[in-house]
Structures are given as structure tokens and as C-alpha cells.
Scaffold this active site. Sequence first.
Site, PDB file in Angstrom:
ATOM      1  N   CYS A  57     -12.607  -4.445  -0.231  1.00  0.00           N
ATOM      2  CA  CYS A  57     -11.262  -5.005  -0.024  1.00  0.00           C
ATOM      3  C   CYS A  57     -11.251  -5.939   1.194  1.00  0.00           C
ATOM      4  O   CYS A  57     -11.851  -5.645   2.225  1.00  0.00           O
ATOM      5  CB  CYS A  57     -10.262  -3.866   0.172  1.00  0.00           C
ATOM      6  SG  CYS A  57      -8.556  -4.456   0.284  1.00  0.00           S
ATOM      7  N   CYS A  61      -7.167  -2.489   6.987  1.00  0.00           N
ATOM      8  CA  CYS A  61      -6.445  -1.246   7.299  1.00  0.00           C
ATOM      9  C   CYS A  61      -7.400  -0.280   8.021  1.00  0.00           C
ATOM     10  O   CYS A  61      -8.458   0.079   7.469  1.00  0.00           O
ATOM     11  CB  CYS A  61      -5.886  -0.635   6.020  1.00  0.00           C
ATOM     12  SG  CYS A  61      -5.018  -1.869   5.014  1.00  0.00           S
ATOM     13  N   CYS A  64      -9.079   2.864   6.331  1.00  0.00           N
ATOM     14  CA  CYS A  64      -9.497   2.841   4.921  1.00  0.00           C
ATOM     15  C   CYS A  64     -11.004   2.678   4.735  1.00  0.00           C
ATOM     16  O   CYS A  64     -11.622   1.773   5.307  1.00  0.00           O
ATOM     17  CB  CYS A  64      -8.753   1.730   4.189  1.00  0.00           C
ATOM     18  SG  CYS A  64      -9.069   1.777   2.412  1.00  0.00           S
ATOM     19  N   CYS A 101      -2.260   7.716 -11.964  1.00  0.00           N
ATOM     20  CA  CYS A 101      -2.135   6.625 -10.990  1.00  0.00           C
ATOM     21  C   CYS A 101      -3.469   5.912 -10.843  1.00  0.00           C
ATOM     22  O   CYS A 101      -4.477   6.548 -10.531  1.00  0.00           O
ATOM     23  CB  CYS A 101      -1.769   7.173  -9.623  1.00  0.00           C
ATOM     24  SG  CYS A 101      -0.343   8.227  -9.649  1.00  0.00           S
ATOM     25  N   CYS A 132       1.244   4.794 -13.208  1.00  0.00           N
ATOM     26  CA  CYS A 132       1.471   4.274 -11.861  1.00  0.00           C
ATOM     27  C   CYS A 132       0.259   3.420 -11.508  1.00  0.00           C
ATOM     28  O   CYS A 132      -0.861   3.789 -11.873  1.00  0.00           O
ATOM     29  CB  CYS A 132       1.600   5.431 -10.873  1.00  0.00           C
ATOM     30  SG  CYS A 132       1.781   4.873  -9.159  1.00  0.00           S
ATOM     31  N   CYS A 192       7.108   3.998  -5.663  1.00  0.00           N
ATOM     32  CA  CYS A 192       6.394   5.080  -4.981  1.00  0.00           C
ATOM     33  C   CYS A 192       5.993   4.511  -3.638  1.00  0.00           C
ATOM     34  O   CYS A 192       5.160   3.595  -3.577  1.00  0.00           O
ATOM     35  CB  CYS A 192       5.168   5.487  -5.807  1.00  0.00           C
ATOM     36  SG  CYS A 192       4.099   6.654  -4.934  1.00  0.00           S
ATOM     37  N   ARG A 268       5.479  13.814  -1.913  1.00  0.00           N
ATOM     38  CA  ARG A 268       4.143  14.219  -2.387  1.00  0.00           C
ATOM     39  C   ARG A 268       3.174  14.494  -1.249  1.00  0.00           C
ATOM     40  O   ARG A 268       2.983  13.641  -0.370  1.00  0.00           O
ATOM     41  CB  ARG A 268       3.556  13.133  -3.308  1.00  0.00           C
ATOM     42  CG  ARG A 268       2.153  13.504  -3.821  1.00  0.00           C
ATOM     43  CD  ARG A 268       1.603  12.503  -4.829  1.00  0.00           C
ATOM     44  NE  ARG A 268       2.587  12.201  -5.829  1.00  0.00           N
ATOM     45  CZ  ARG A 268       2.980  10.962  -6.141  1.00  0.00           C
ATOM     46  NH1 ARG A 268       2.444   9.932  -5.540  1.00  0.00           N
ATOM     47  NH2 ARG A 268       3.896  10.776  -7.052  1.00  0.00           N
TER      48      ARG A 268
END
Length: 331
Positions: A57, A61, A64, A101, A132, A192, A268
Amino acid sequence: MNDLTQPAVAWSLAQVEALFALPFNDLMFQAQTVHRRNFDANAVQLSTLLSIKTGGCSEDCGYCSQSARHDTGLEREKLLDVTQVLEAAKAAKDAGATRFCMGAAWRGPKDKDLGAVTEMVREVKALGLETCVTLGMLKPGQAEELKAAGLDYYNHNLDTASEFYGQVITTHTHDDRLNTLSHVRNAGIHVCCGGIVGLGESRRVRAGLIMELANLNPQPESVPINMLVKVSGTPMAAQLGAEDDLDPLEFVRTIAVARITMPASHVRLSAGRRELGEAVQALCFLAGANSVFYGDRLLTTGNPDVDADEALFAKLGLKGEGVQGRRCAGH
Ligand code: SAM
Ligand code: DTB
Ligand code: SF4
């Protein structure tokens, strides 16, 4: 005891901080009261995750494992085929999940990739599962394409309070996140949206995150709360020592405050659930958590295995179920 649970037009930081500061038993009582007013107190919604495109990616972040900028030893993979996705979705359904998801490690989807994802959404939905996806930032028109394929939920987290965002992520902004969330809402897809705690943030930052989530209008239907999993090679793992670990009771408080301020949302327990252990998870359910990621893996990190979850649910008398467990009408 002060009743801070009355619907507010908008939650102020002071109100949310006041909830965090309540004596633990008062906070738990308020959260449980709000929870029982809105949901079956013993029902837990089960969502299963699959990483459909792992690693590489462009974003930075700090927590991550999938950022190309961090050397975490993760192997970059290409987008899965629809047959691989369907196999995983069938297995999730057989294990009792109601929502599937699919996550991709992208800044946002390219148009050609979106075509492949919409096919996955159509096929997973045809199995009778809620769908999702979490694909990063969306450009105008992309949310509508996903909606047309039958997408039920889009996951896109605020992650942390706007004041702290730049200390964790610099390749996109908090406003970029809000922008994608408004595309998703305007396309008629359920939202979400949650965050991540345990980044060495202050309680004020946690309260700011919950305030920002609760002030989304309408509030998100699902609110994943992630506890940082320290992945070696990430900046967060390098910066934070054991002394920075979030106190588990502060995590429980965060869940309770999310429940009180977002009374009709599914809250969640997300990343880091394995590390919480059974007793802390039980307190989280008492604080109003009513959804989990279910299945042996999250995206790249581990999750309690299905047998362990079944054993925990049996001990607590919890039953896994979908949105039909809700007591009140609504989304
Ligand atoms: N790339 C997409 C995005 O950023 O929206 C979707 C995938 S991203 C992995 C989804 C969420 O997982 C992040 O928003 C963050 O809250 C959470 N997350 C990622 N890495 C984590 C970690 N090491 N520990 C806890 N939560 C994590
Ligand atoms: C969310 O809030 N948590 C999930 C889901 N949305 C996509 C992801 C958790 C990822 C945890 C780290 C990993 O497994 O790589
Ligand atoms: Fe990319 Fe999402 Fe990971 Fe950020 S959290 S690096 S956007 S996969």
C-alpha cells in the site's frame, strides 16, 4: 448519577470526556442500560474478514503491516480471483458469519480493480451474506458502482481524532476520510466507521475520536474499535514500549462510551481481540460491544480461532446472529 445518555444534537468533547471519567461501575451500568434499550443483550453479530489484496500500500499509516513504506516482511500479493473469494465466503457462511468483509491494501481502487471487486460483491451477496468492502478512498461515482453491485456496507475508519491524525498518517488527511464517508452515505451504502486505540494517544484523543464518530450524521451503522496490534517493522511498534500499552480497562471504557453515544450502532471488537483475553472481552460485551470479527485471521494478523470463540460464547450464553437481533426498527 448524572444521566449523560440523553440524545444530544451533537456530542461535545466535554460530554464525552465526562463519560470516560465516570466511576467504572456507573459507566458500565449506563452502557448496559442503553444497550438493552436498543438490542438483544445476548446477541453478537459475526463478520468475517478476507484480505483480497495484501500489502504494497502506498499509504504510511504508522500501525499498518501493509504499507509499502514499512519493512514488515509481509509478502505483497495481487488481487485474489473471485473463485478464491467465494470459497472463503462459503466457509465463513458455514461457520455462522452473516457478513463478509473484503479488504484491499490500496490508497483507493483503480477503475479496473473496482470492476473485479463489484463482481466479488455480486457473487458473495448471491450466497445470502451481507457484503462489506474496505478499499481506501473512493472517487466520485465509485460508491454508486459498488451500490449497484449490491454492496451493503463500506468500511472506512476515522481511526483517530483529527488533532492526532497527522502524527499517525501523513499521506492522506482526516478530511479525505470524511469525504469518502460522504460519498458512501450519499450512494445509500451503510457506513462502517470506527477507529484504532493504543497508539500512545491520550484519553482526550480517544474521547475526540468517539465524539467525531458519534457526531457523524447519521451515525455509522457499525463501529469497529481496533486495539493496536504491534507489528514489528511499523513505526508504531518502534515508537511504543510496553509502558505505552493501553490499560485493558481503558479499552472497556472506550467501548462503553461508544455504546452510550451511538446507541443504535453495532459496536465491534476488532483487531487485538486475541490479546484482550476472555475476561476483558466479557467486560466489553457487558459494556455494549455486540459484534466481532469471526474467523482465524483478520487481514494479516491473528484473531481468536472459531473454536475459542464458540467456547467463549457458550460460557457467556451469547448467541451469534445477524442484524435480525436488533430490537428496534431502523437500518
Ligand atoms: N486500506 C483501507 C483503509 O485504510 O481504510 C482498509 C484496510 S485498513 C487495514 C482497516 C483498518 O484496520 C484501519 O483503518 C485500522 O483501524 C485497522 N488496523 C490496521 N492495522 C492495524 C493494527 N496493526 N492494529 C490494529 N488495527 C489495525
Ligand atoms: C477494521 O476496523 N478492522 C479490520 C477491518 N476494519 C478491515 C481490519 C483489522 C486489521 C488488523 C491488522 C491486520 O490484520 O493486518
Ligand atoms: Fe494502506 Fe489501509 Fe494500511 Fe493505511 S491502513 S497503509 S491505507 S492498507
